[in-house]
Design a protein around this motif. Structure first.
Motif, short mmCIF file in Angstrom:
data_model
loop_
_atom_site.label_atom_id
_atom_site.label_comp_id
_atom_site.label_asym_id
_atom_site.label_seq_id
_atom_site.Cartn_x
_atom_site.Cartn_y
_atom_site.Cartn_z
N HIS A 1 26.63 21.73 -1.49
CA HIS A 1 25.19 22.57 -0.97
C HIS A 1 24.86 23.57 -2.26
O HIS A 1 23.71 23.64 -2.38
N ILE A 2 25.93 24.24 -2.66
CA ILE A 2 25.47 25.18 -3.85
C ILE A 2 24.81 24.43 -4.93
O ILE A 2 24.02 25.04 -5.81
N ARG A 3 25.35 23.33 -5.23
CA ARG A 3 24.74 22.32 -6.39
C ARG A 3 23.47 22.24 -6.33
O ARG A 3 22.36 22.25 -6.89
N VAL A 4 22.84 21.84 -4.98
CA VAL A 4 21.61 21.39 -4.64
C VAL A 4 20.77 22.60 -4.30
O VAL A 4 19.39 22.79 -4.99
N LEU A 5 21.29 23.89 -3.92
CA LEU A 5 20.77 25.13 -3.56
C LEU A 5 19.96 25.78 -4.93
O LEU A 5 18.96 26.27 -4.99
N GLY A 6 20.78 25.47 -6.14
CA GLY A 6 20.58 26.09 -7.25
C GLY A 6 21.25 27.48 -7.60
O GLY A 6 22.04 28.02 -6.73
N ASP B 1 29.72 25.53 -15.30
CA ASP B 1 29.51 25.23 -16.46
C ASP B 1 28.07 24.71 -16.80
O ASP B 1 27.77 24.41 -17.91
N ARG B 2 27.16 24.59 -15.77
CA ARG B 2 25.88 24.05 -15.75
C ARG B 2 24.84 25.07 -16.79
O ARG B 2 25.28 26.31 -16.24
N ALA B 3 24.17 24.90 -17.65
CA ALA B 3 23.32 25.82 -18.28
C ALA B 3 22.60 26.74 -17.32
O ALA B 3 22.63 28.04 -17.96
N ASP B 4 22.06 25.97 -16.33
CA ASP B 4 21.06 27.05 -15.47
C ASP B 4 22.10 28.15 -14.83
O ASP B 4 21.71 29.41 -14.57
N ARG B 5 23.39 27.84 -14.57
CA ARG B 5 24.12 28.84 -13.95
C ARG B 5 24.67 29.93 -14.76
O ARG B 5 24.76 30.93 -14.53
N CYS B 6 25.11 29.26 -16.13
CA CYS B 6 25.45 30.24 -17.13
C CYS B 6 24.28 31.13 -17.34
O CYS B 6 24.61 32.34 -17.60
N ALA C 1 37.13 34.91 -16.71
CA ALA C 1 36.29 34.36 -17.87
C ALA C 1 37.47 33.60 -18.78
O ALA C 1 37.24 32.45 -19.14
N PRO C 2 38.20 34.50 -19.34
CA PRO C 2 39.48 34.04 -20.37
C PRO C 2 40.28 32.76 -19.61
O PRO C 2 40.48 31.91 -20.30
N GLU C 3 40.49 33.07 -18.43
CA GLU C 3 41.50 32.03 -17.77
C GLU C 3 40.82 30.73 -17.43
O GLU C 3 41.25 29.59 -17.49
N LEU C 4 39.55 30.93 -16.88
CA LEU C 4 38.91 29.58 -16.74
C LEU C 4 38.00 29.17 -17.76
O LEU C 4 37.34 27.98 -17.62
N ASP C 5 37.98 29.63 -18.85
CA ASP C 5 37.21 29.35 -19.90
C ASP C 5 35.96 29.23 -19.55
O ASP C 5 35.11 28.29 -19.92
N LEU C 6 35.42 30.43 -18.84
CA LEU C 6 33.82 30.15 -18.47
C LEU C 6 32.83 30.08 -19.60
O LEU C 6 32.72 31.17 -20.34
N ARG C 7 31.76 29.00 -19.79
CA ARG C 7 31.10 29.08 -20.63
C ARG C 7 30.20 30.06 -20.86
O ARG C 7 29.68 30.60 -21.73
N ALA C 8 29.51 30.56 -19.54
CA ALA C 8 28.76 31.71 -19.67
C ALA C 8 29.10 32.77 -20.28
O ALA C 8 28.30 33.89 -20.91
N PHE C 9 30.54 33.29 -20.49
CA PHE C 9 30.77 34.39 -21.17
C PHE C 9 31.49 34.22 -22.67
O PHE C 9 32.24 35.00 -23.17
N ARG C 10 31.71 32.93 -23.01
CA ARG C 10 32.41 32.33 -24.30
C ARG C 10 31.81 33.23 -25.30
O ARG C 10 32.49 33.99 -26.24
N ASP C 11 30.42 33.32 -25.67
CA ASP C 11 29.74 34.08 -26.60
C ASP C 11 30.09 35.70 -26.50
O ASP C 11 30.35 36.21 -27.47
N LEU C 12 30.30 36.14 -25.31
CA LEU C 12 30.69 37.51 -25.21
C LEU C 12 32.08 37.63 -25.76
O LEU C 12 32.36 38.69 -26.61
#
Length: 156
Positions: free
Chosen positions: A57-62, A107-112, A134-145
């Motif tokens: 559902h959250i995939r569809v909802l955005g 990991d999706r660009a819109d969510r990042c 973020a470090p543990e999960l290697d969250l893409r949204a925060f890699r640049d940070l």
């Protein structure tokens, strides 16, 4: 509460009702911390069913900051816990599949983009994720940070 309300059935049938799905996400987040005080996710026999439906559902909802936070925190939990009510290897694989669904969402660009905007706006959930998970999960949204912080701090 999850058992009494048949949470898994409610979420499965909710369609894409944002209010129901977001509230279910909050309940799932709380259930992560209920060990010994109520029904935790790992003790809830319908955990996989409800989380599969929730992720779908959250995939569809955005994207929203709340949905990003929920997906990341559930992915972290699923990576450290196992269902207490079954030793079935198939269930363990299913549990891991749900974890990967949540990680895929983060990991999706819109969510990042939503996560980064939330962090820039001072959203405590994004600040907490950036500093802890973020470090543990290697969250893409925060890699640049992390790269910027490491470069600025002189760390490798």
């Amino acid at each position: 509460m999850a058992r009494a309300t048949a949470l898994h059935e409610v979420v499965w049938r909710s369609g894409d009702d944002a209010e129901v799905v977001d509230h279910a996400g909050r309940l799932l987040h709380v259930m992560k911390h209920c060990e010994g005080m109520g029904t935790s996710l790992r003790q809830y026999e319908h955990a996989v069913t409800v989380m599969e439906a929730h992720a779908r559902h959250i995939r569809v909802l955005g994207p929203t900051a709340e949905r990003y936070f929920t997906a990341a925190s559930l992915a972290q939990y699923l990576g450290t816990q196992t269902p207490a009510w079954s030793d079935d290897p198939a269930l363990g694989a299913h549990w891991e599949g749900v974890r990967m669904s949540y990680l895929d969402l983060t990991d999706r660009a819109d969510r990042c983009d939503v996560a980064r905007k939330g962090l820039a706006a001072g959203d405590w959930r994004m600040t907490w994720l950036a500093g802890s998970m973020a470090p543990e999960l290697d969250l893409r949204a925060f890699r640049d940070l992390r790269t910027l912080r490491n470069g600025r701090d002189g760390e490798p």
